[in-house]
Design an enzyme around this catalytic site. Structure first.
Site, PDB file in Angstrom:
ATOM      1  N   LYS A 116       0.836  -1.202   0.000  1.00  0.00           N
ATOM      2  CA  LYS A 116       0.000   0.000   0.000  1.00  0.00           C
ATOM      3  C   LYS A 116       0.874   1.257   0.000  1.00  0.00           C
ATOM      4  O   LYS A 116       0.684   2.162  -0.806  1.00  0.00           O
ATOM      5  CB  LYS A 116      -0.927  -0.006   1.216  1.00  0.00           C
ATOM      6  CG  LYS A 116      -1.827  -1.217   1.342  1.00  0.00           C
ATOM      7  CD  LYS A 116      -2.795  -1.349   0.191  1.00  0.00           C
ATOM      8  CE  LYS A 116      -3.839  -2.417   0.441  1.00  0.00           C
ATOM      9  NZ  LYS A 116      -3.291  -3.788   0.528  1.00  0.00           N
ATOM     10  N   LYS A 152      -8.609   0.912   3.393  1.00  0.00           N
ATOM     11  CA  LYS A 152      -7.865  -0.344   3.245  1.00  0.00           C
ATOM     12  C   LYS A 152      -6.910  -0.530   4.415  1.00  0.00           C
ATOM     13  O   LYS A 152      -6.222   0.421   4.815  1.00  0.00           O
ATOM     14  CB  LYS A 152      -7.004  -0.330   1.964  1.00  0.00           C
ATOM     15  CG  LYS A 152      -7.721  -0.020   0.674  1.00  0.00           C
ATOM     16  CD  LYS A 152      -6.710   0.047  -0.465  1.00  0.00           C
ATOM     17  CE  LYS A 152      -7.377   0.348  -1.801  1.00  0.00           C
ATOM     18  NZ  LYS A 152      -6.369   0.376  -2.903  1.00  0.00           N
ATOM     19  N   ARG A 202      -4.794  -5.429 -13.876  1.00  0.00           N
ATOM     20  CA  ARG A 202      -3.534  -5.932 -13.327  1.00  0.00           C
ATOM     21  C   ARG A 202      -2.520  -6.025 -14.471  1.00  0.00           C
ATOM     22  O   ARG A 202      -2.750  -6.708 -15.472  1.00  0.00           O
ATOM     23  CB  ARG A 202      -3.737  -7.304 -12.686  1.00  0.00           C
ATOM     24  CG  ARG A 202      -2.476  -8.138 -12.434  1.00  0.00           C
ATOM     25  CD  ARG A 202      -1.448  -7.482 -11.524  1.00  0.00           C
ATOM     26  NE  ARG A 202      -1.978  -7.145 -10.213  1.00  0.00           N
ATOM     27  CZ  ARG A 202      -2.005  -7.969  -9.173  1.00  0.00           C
ATOM     28  NH1 ARG A 202      -1.545  -9.212  -9.313  1.00  0.00           N
ATOM     29  NH2 ARG A 202      -2.476  -7.572  -8.015  1.00  0.00           N
ATOM     30  N   ARG A 216      -9.843  -7.028 -14.435  1.00  0.00           N
ATOM     31  CA  ARG A 216     -10.655  -7.762 -13.472  1.00  0.00           C
ATOM     32  C   ARG A 216     -11.945  -6.983 -13.216  1.00  0.00           C
ATOM     33  O   ARG A 216     -11.895  -5.817 -12.809  1.00  0.00           O
ATOM     34  CB  ARG A 216      -9.870  -7.982 -12.179  1.00  0.00           C
ATOM     35  CG  ARG A 216      -8.584  -8.782 -12.406  1.00  0.00           C
ATOM     36  CD  ARG A 216      -7.666  -8.744 -11.207  1.00  0.00           C
ATOM     37  NE  ARG A 216      -7.198  -7.382 -10.946  1.00  0.00           N
ATOM     38  CZ  ARG A 216      -6.360  -7.063  -9.949  1.00  0.00           C
ATOM     39  NH1 ARG A 216      -5.914  -8.001  -9.140  1.00  0.00           N
ATOM     40  NH2 ARG A 216      -5.980  -5.814  -9.770  1.00  0.00           N
ATOM     41  N   ARG A 224     -15.263  -4.733  -5.215  1.00  0.00           N
ATOM     42  CA  ARG A 224     -13.900  -5.261  -5.303  1.00  0.00           C
ATOM     43  C   ARG A 224     -13.806  -6.229  -6.478  1.00  0.00           C
ATOM     44  O   ARG A 224     -14.690  -7.063  -6.666  1.00  0.00           O
ATOM     45  CB  ARG A 224     -13.515  -5.984  -4.010  1.00  0.00           C
ATOM     46  CG  ARG A 224     -13.552  -5.118  -2.761  1.00  0.00           C
ATOM     47  CD  ARG A 224     -13.384  -5.968  -1.521  1.00  0.00           C
ATOM     48  NE  ARG A 224     -14.417  -7.009  -1.452  1.00  0.00           N
ATOM     49  CZ  ARG A 224     -14.365  -8.061  -0.640  1.00  0.00           C
ATOM     50  NH1 ARG A 224     -13.329  -8.221   0.160  1.00  0.00           N
ATOM     51  NH2 ARG A 224     -15.337  -8.944  -0.629  1.00  0.00           N
ATOM     52  N   ASP A 264      -1.620  -2.413 -10.161  1.00  0.00           N
ATOM     53  CA  ASP A 264      -3.076  -2.337 -10.288  1.00  0.00           C
ATOM     54  C   ASP A 264      -3.457  -0.936 -10.734  1.00  0.00           C
ATOM     55  O   ASP A 264      -3.123   0.055 -10.065  1.00  0.00           O
ATOM     56  CB  ASP A 264      -3.753  -2.673  -8.952  1.00  0.00           C
ATOM     57  CG  ASP A 264      -3.572  -4.130  -8.560  1.00  0.00           C
ATOM     58  OD1 ASP A 264      -3.205  -4.932  -9.441  1.00  0.00           O
ATOM     59  OD2 ASP A 264      -3.807  -4.461  -7.388  1.00  0.00           O
ATOM     60  N   GLU A 272      -2.401   0.150  -6.383  1.00  0.00           N
ATOM     61  CA  GLU A 272      -1.493  -0.626  -5.543  1.00  0.00           C
ATOM     62  C   GLU A 272      -0.325  -1.118  -6.393  1.00  0.00           C
ATOM     63  O   GLU A 272      -0.438  -1.254  -7.615  1.00  0.00           O
ATOM     64  CB  GLU A 272      -2.189  -1.839  -4.914  1.00  0.00           C
ATOM     65  CG  GLU A 272      -3.183  -1.499  -3.831  1.00  0.00           C
ATOM     66  CD  GLU A 272      -3.751  -2.737  -3.150  1.00  0.00           C
ATOM     67  OE1 GLU A 272      -3.142  -3.827  -3.270  1.00  0.00           O
ATOM     68  OE2 GLU A 272      -4.799  -2.614  -2.499  1.00  0.00           O
ATOM     69  N   ASN A 274       2.022  -4.466  -6.219  1.00  0.00           N
ATOM     70  CA  ASN A 274       2.154  -5.777  -5.574  1.00  0.00           C
ATOM     71  C   ASN A 274       3.531  -6.360  -5.855  1.00  0.00           C
ATOM     72  O   ASN A 274       3.925  -6.516  -7.007  1.00  0.00           O
ATOM     73  CB  ASN A 274       1.078  -6.726  -6.106  1.00  0.00           C
ATOM     74  CG  ASN A 274      -0.325  -6.253  -5.744  1.00  0.00           C
ATOM     75  OD1 ASN A 274      -0.875  -6.650  -4.738  1.00  0.00           O
ATOM     76  ND2 ASN A 274      -0.887  -5.385  -6.582  1.00  0.00           N
TER      77      ASN A 274
END
Length: 317
Positions: A116, A152, A202, A216, A224, A264, A272, A274
């Site tokens: 994050k 979050k 993504r 997504r 979400r 993302d 974000e 990852n």
């Protein structure tokens, strides 16, 4: 990584890496974080050879033995989040193999790159964001961004604990208190981007270059879009705006040793970054019609050859 028993053969990126490495003639060894140990100043692991298959049963383990990590060609750190104390200790132990084998992603980079907070290095490419434990700050921010925001936890993954805040909803104070544990823990709050209904993209990067992308789409009853919570996957392209952002942030990713990264994007902005155990490569491979995991394994092979061109075979009992 996590136990092989948790593997989803048609979804997990780690399984795709194992399958691709095996197909290219490599031996794959499996270890849990608790299997790491240091002896005589050397980081080692108690491992078992793992053989994977697309047909059930999807894996078989060999007998356990111990190996010094400096003697293997590469170490993939693929433990799923959260990044807890055990994860921290594992990265510190893996420092003992730095520059002696390929480690992906770099343990130092993993410690520095909370999924994050790391994005704040690139706040210019993010939605409006605050990080705070204070209810007053969150309520003020909620009003400033038009009355809709997303809260979050800083150490979550897969959409866990991600909640919507709507100004005027009497549940908002309770949600804030729950997420911040009565103002004792930091959280991230971001403006709500309405175009999330069109998808949460993504993009996987390999050494700063685009490997592939999927979009997504959230279920109708959820905002979400994470695959873990039932998001639908569609093929997509990386836009020119997103490519420009990637070019801008790639030097920092490389400097931090973050080779395999999942970005993302929502409405052309980074939500974000990852780095601990990015996923999505199997879905991308199906859409692209080629096994993208093979490209990752080839990259590791080249890096291993550059690091130790005279590396011999690994002694296996």
């Amino acid at each position: 990584m996590d136990p092989m028993e948790r593997i989803l053969a048609d979804k997990d990126t780690t399984f795709a890496f194992q399958r691709a490495a095996q197909a290219r003639g490599h031996l794959c060894f499996h270890a849990l974080p608790r299997d790491l140990f240091v002896e005589g100043g050397e980081v080692c692991a108690r491992v078992r050879e793992v053989t994977v298959s697309d047909t059930a049963p999807h894996f078989e383990h060999g007998e356990a033995f111990e190996v010094r990590l400096a003697d293997v060609e590469a170490v993939f750190i693929r433990k799923d989040p959260p990044f807890d104390v055990g994860y921290l200790y594992a990265t510190l132990m893996l420092e003992r193999a730095r520059d002696r084998t390929v480690i992906m992603n770099d343990p130092r980079g993993l410690r520095d790159a909370n999924e994050k907070l790391y994005g704040l290095h690139f706040a210019r490419h993010m939605p409006k964001t605050i990080v705070t434990a204070r209810r007053m700050h969150i309520l003020r921010f909620l009003e400033a961004v038009g009355g809709r925001a997303v809260i979050k936890p800083l150490n979550g993954a897969g959409g866990a604990g991600v909640l919507m805040l709507n100004e005027g909803d009497k549940n908002v104070p309770g949600i804030i208190d729950m997420q911040t544990r009565e103002e004792s823990e930091l959280v991230m709050v971001q403006e709500f981007l309405p175009k999330v209904t069109e998808g949460d993209k993504r993009v996987l990067l390999l050494d700063g270059q685009v490997l592939g992308a999927i979009n997504r789409i959230a279920r109708s009853e959820d905002f979400r879009s994470n695959i873990h919570v039932g998001g639908r996957v569609e093929p997509c392209e990386v836009t020119e705006r997103e490519k420009a952002i990637i070019v801008d942030i790639a030097p920092r990713l490389r400097a931090d040793g973050l080779v395999f990264v999942g970005l993302d994007f929502i409405d052309g902005r980074i939500s974000e970054i990852n780095v601990t155990s990015p996923t999505g490569i199997q879905e991308m491979s199906r859409h692209h019609g080629t096994d993208l995991a093979v490209r990752v394994i080839r990259w590791v092979e080249h890096r291993a050859n550059d690091l130790r061109p005279s590396l011999g075979s690994i002694p296996v009992p």
